[in-house]
Design a protein around this motif. Structure first.
Motif, PDB file in Angstrom:
ATOM      1  N   ASP A  68      -1.152  -4.372   2.604  1.00  0.00           N
ATOM      2  CA  ASP A  68       0.223  -4.303   3.114  1.00  0.00           C
ATOM      3  C   ASP A  68       1.193  -5.016   2.180  1.00  0.00           C
ATOM      4  O   ASP A  68       2.261  -4.486   1.847  1.00  0.00           O
ATOM      5  CB  ASP A  68       0.322  -4.911   4.517  1.00  0.00           C
ATOM      6  CG  ASP A  68      -0.299  -4.045   5.591  1.00  0.00           C
ATOM      7  OD1 ASP A  68      -0.567  -2.843   5.323  1.00  0.00           O
ATOM      8  OD2 ASP A  68      -0.536  -4.559   6.701  1.00  0.00           O
ATOM      9  N   ARG A  69       0.826  -6.229   1.762  1.00  0.00           N
ATOM     10  CA  ARG A  69       1.698  -6.988   0.851  1.00  0.00           C
ATOM     11  C   ARG A  69       1.836  -6.279  -0.488  1.00  0.00           C
ATOM     12  O   ARG A  69       2.918  -6.230  -1.069  1.00  0.00           O
ATOM     13  CB  ARG A  69       1.152  -8.406   0.643  1.00  0.00           C
ATOM     14  CG  ARG A  69       1.391  -9.329   1.814  1.00  0.00           C
ATOM     15  CD  ARG A  69       1.110 -10.780   1.461  1.00  0.00           C
ATOM     16  NE  ARG A  69      -0.204 -10.980   0.891  1.00  0.00           N
ATOM     17  CZ  ARG A  69      -1.311 -11.252   1.590  1.00  0.00           C
ATOM     18  NH1 ARG A  69      -1.246 -11.363   2.894  1.00  0.00           N
ATOM     19  NH2 ARG A  69      -2.456 -11.422   0.988  1.00  0.00           N
ATOM     20  N   MET A 114       1.584  -3.051  -1.105  1.00  0.00           N
ATOM     21  CA  MET A 114       2.441  -1.871  -0.937  1.00  0.00           C
ATOM     22  C   MET A 114       3.902  -2.275  -0.780  1.00  0.00           C
ATOM     23  O   MET A 114       4.795  -1.638  -1.361  1.00  0.00           O
ATOM     24  CB  MET A 114       1.988  -1.047   0.278  1.00  0.00           C
ATOM     25  CG  MET A 114       0.688  -0.317   0.078  1.00  0.00           C
ATOM     26  SD  MET A 114       0.709   0.863  -1.276  1.00  0.00           S
ATOM     27  CE  MET A 114       1.946   2.016  -0.711  1.00  0.00           C
ATOM     28  N   ASP A 115       4.163  -3.330  -0.015  1.00  0.00           N
ATOM     29  CA  ASP A 115       5.546  -3.806   0.138  1.00  0.00           C
ATOM     30  C   ASP A 115       6.123  -4.210  -1.213  1.00  0.00           C
ATOM     31  O   ASP A 115       7.269  -3.869  -1.538  1.00  0.00           O
ATOM     32  CB  ASP A 115       5.612  -4.998   1.100  1.00  0.00           C
ATOM     33  CG  ASP A 115       5.362  -4.610   2.550  1.00  0.00           C
ATOM     34  OD1 ASP A 115       5.448  -3.401   2.878  1.00  0.00           O
ATOM     35  OD2 ASP A 115       5.066  -5.515   3.352  1.00  0.00           O
ATOM     36  N   SER A 116       5.332  -4.929  -1.999  1.00  0.00           N
ATOM     37  CA  SER A 116       5.785  -5.359  -3.329  1.00  0.00           C
ATOM     38  C   SER A 116       6.013  -4.165  -4.235  1.00  0.00           C
ATOM     39  O   SER A 116       7.026  -4.084  -4.945  1.00  0.00           O
ATOM     40  CB  SER A 116       4.754  -6.296  -3.965  1.00  0.00           C
ATOM     41  OG  SER A 116       4.579  -7.433  -3.187  1.00  0.00           O
ATOM     42  N   TRP A 117       5.086  -3.218  -4.219  1.00  0.00           N
ATOM     43  CA  TRP A 117       5.201  -2.017  -5.051  1.00  0.00           C
ATOM     44  C   TRP A 117       6.474  -1.248  -4.689  1.00  0.00           C
ATOM     45  O   TRP A 117       7.230  -0.816  -5.562  1.00  0.00           O
ATOM     46  CB  TRP A 117       3.969  -1.134  -4.859  1.00  0.00           C
ATOM     47  CG  TRP A 117       3.949   0.112  -5.677  1.00  0.00           C
ATOM     48  CD1 TRP A 117       4.538   1.302  -5.370  1.00  0.00           C
ATOM     49  CD2 TRP A 117       3.326   0.317  -6.937  1.00  0.00           C
ATOM     50  NE1 TRP A 117       4.301   2.228  -6.353  1.00  0.00           N
ATOM     51  CE2 TRP A 117       3.565   1.645  -7.327  1.00  0.00           C
ATOM     52  CE3 TRP A 117       2.570  -0.503  -7.772  1.00  0.00           C
ATOM     53  CZ2 TRP A 117       3.082   2.179  -8.510  1.00  0.00           C
ATOM     54  CZ3 TRP A 117       2.089   0.030  -8.959  1.00  0.00           C
ATOM     55  CH2 TRP A 117       2.348   1.347  -9.320  1.00  0.00           C
ATOM     56  N   ASN A 118       6.721  -1.093  -3.391  1.00  0.00           N
ATOM     57  CA  ASN A 118       7.916  -0.364  -2.943  1.00  0.00           C
ATOM     58  C   ASN A 118       9.191  -1.091  -3.335  1.00  0.00           C
ATOM     59  O   ASN A 118      10.165  -0.454  -3.755  1.00  0.00           O
ATOM     60  CB  ASN A 118       7.865  -0.140  -1.427  1.00  0.00           C
ATOM     61  CG  ASN A 118       6.827   0.886  -1.040  1.00  0.00           C
ATOM     62  OD1 ASN A 118       6.510   1.791  -1.801  1.00  0.00           O
ATOM     63  ND2 ASN A 118       6.294   0.740   0.159  1.00  0.00           N
ATOM     64  N   LEU A 119       9.207  -2.406  -3.212  1.00  0.00           N
ATOM     65  CA  LEU A 119      10.374  -3.197  -3.595  1.00  0.00           C
ATOM     66  C   LEU A 119      10.671  -3.035  -5.082  1.00  0.00           C
ATOM     67  O   LEU A 119      11.813  -2.774  -5.477  1.00  0.00           O
ATOM     68  CB  LEU A 119      10.151  -4.668  -3.249  1.00  0.00           C
ATOM     69  CG  LEU A 119      11.270  -5.623  -3.636  1.00  0.00           C
ATOM     70  CD1 LEU A 119      12.505  -5.341  -2.804  1.00  0.00           C
ATOM     71  CD2 LEU A 119      10.818  -7.067  -3.442  1.00  0.00           C
ATOM     72  N   SER A 157       9.665  -0.612  -7.046  1.00  0.00           N
ATOM     73  CA  SER A 157      10.017   0.784  -7.305  1.00  0.00           C
ATOM     74  C   SER A 157      11.481   1.066  -6.962  1.00  0.00           C
ATOM     75  O   SER A 157      12.187   1.740  -7.713  1.00  0.00           O
ATOM     76  CB  SER A 157       9.118   1.728  -6.513  1.00  0.00           C
ATOM     77  OG  SER A 157       7.798   1.633  -6.954  1.00  0.00           O
ATOM     78  N   ARG A 158      11.926   0.556  -5.809  1.00  0.00           N
ATOM     79  CA  ARG A 158      13.328   0.758  -5.419  1.00  0.00           C
ATOM     80  C   ARG A 158      14.270   0.070  -6.402  1.00  0.00           C
ATOM     81  O   ARG A 158      15.299   0.639  -6.794  1.00  0.00           O
ATOM     82  CB  ARG A 158      13.570   0.252  -4.004  1.00  0.00           C
ATOM     83  CG  ARG A 158      13.071   1.181  -2.929  1.00  0.00           C
ATOM     84  CD  ARG A 158      13.585   0.792  -1.558  1.00  0.00           C
ATOM     85  NE  ARG A 158      13.267  -0.575  -1.183  1.00  0.00           N
ATOM     86  CZ  ARG A 158      12.162  -0.961  -0.556  1.00  0.00           C
ATOM     87  NH1 ARG A 158      11.254  -0.066  -0.222  1.00  0.00           N
ATOM     88  NH2 ARG A 158      11.956  -2.214  -0.256  1.00  0.00           N
TER      89      ARG A 158
END
Length: 88
Positions: A64-65, A67-72, A74-75
């Motif tokens: 979860d962490r 994926m959250d970091s990856w998404n942050l 990426s955005r």
């Protein structure tokens, strides 16, 4: 290279979309590989035939962490590219 010049605009667009899809698949594979490696190394201290409850919880939270970091990231990267394109 000359073959690319002979393609119609529609064919060029289709080719670009295919390349984008291949890049997206490669990025997803890289994400999964890195996440698996990092979370395994962090959470699995003594590998066995099954995960105990603390390992399961650790893996879940780690993923979860990650994926959250990856998404942050990426955005933020996408926003930066957009800003730079708008400046041109």
């Amino acid at each position: 290279m000359s073959d690319m010049l002979n393609l119609s605009n529609n064919e060029k667009g289709e080719l670009i979309e295919q390349v984008k899809q291949q890049i997206a698949v490669a990025n997803a594979q890289e994400l999964l590989t890195k996440m698996t490696e990092k979370c395994f190394n962090k959470c699995i201290i003594k590998p066995g035939v099954q995960l105990d409850s603390s390992e399961q919880k650790c893996i879940s939270m780690c993923m979860d962490r990650f994926m959250d970091s990856w998404n942050l990231v990426s955005r933020a990267y996408g926003s930066r590219i957009q800003r730079e394109q708008n400046r041109m």
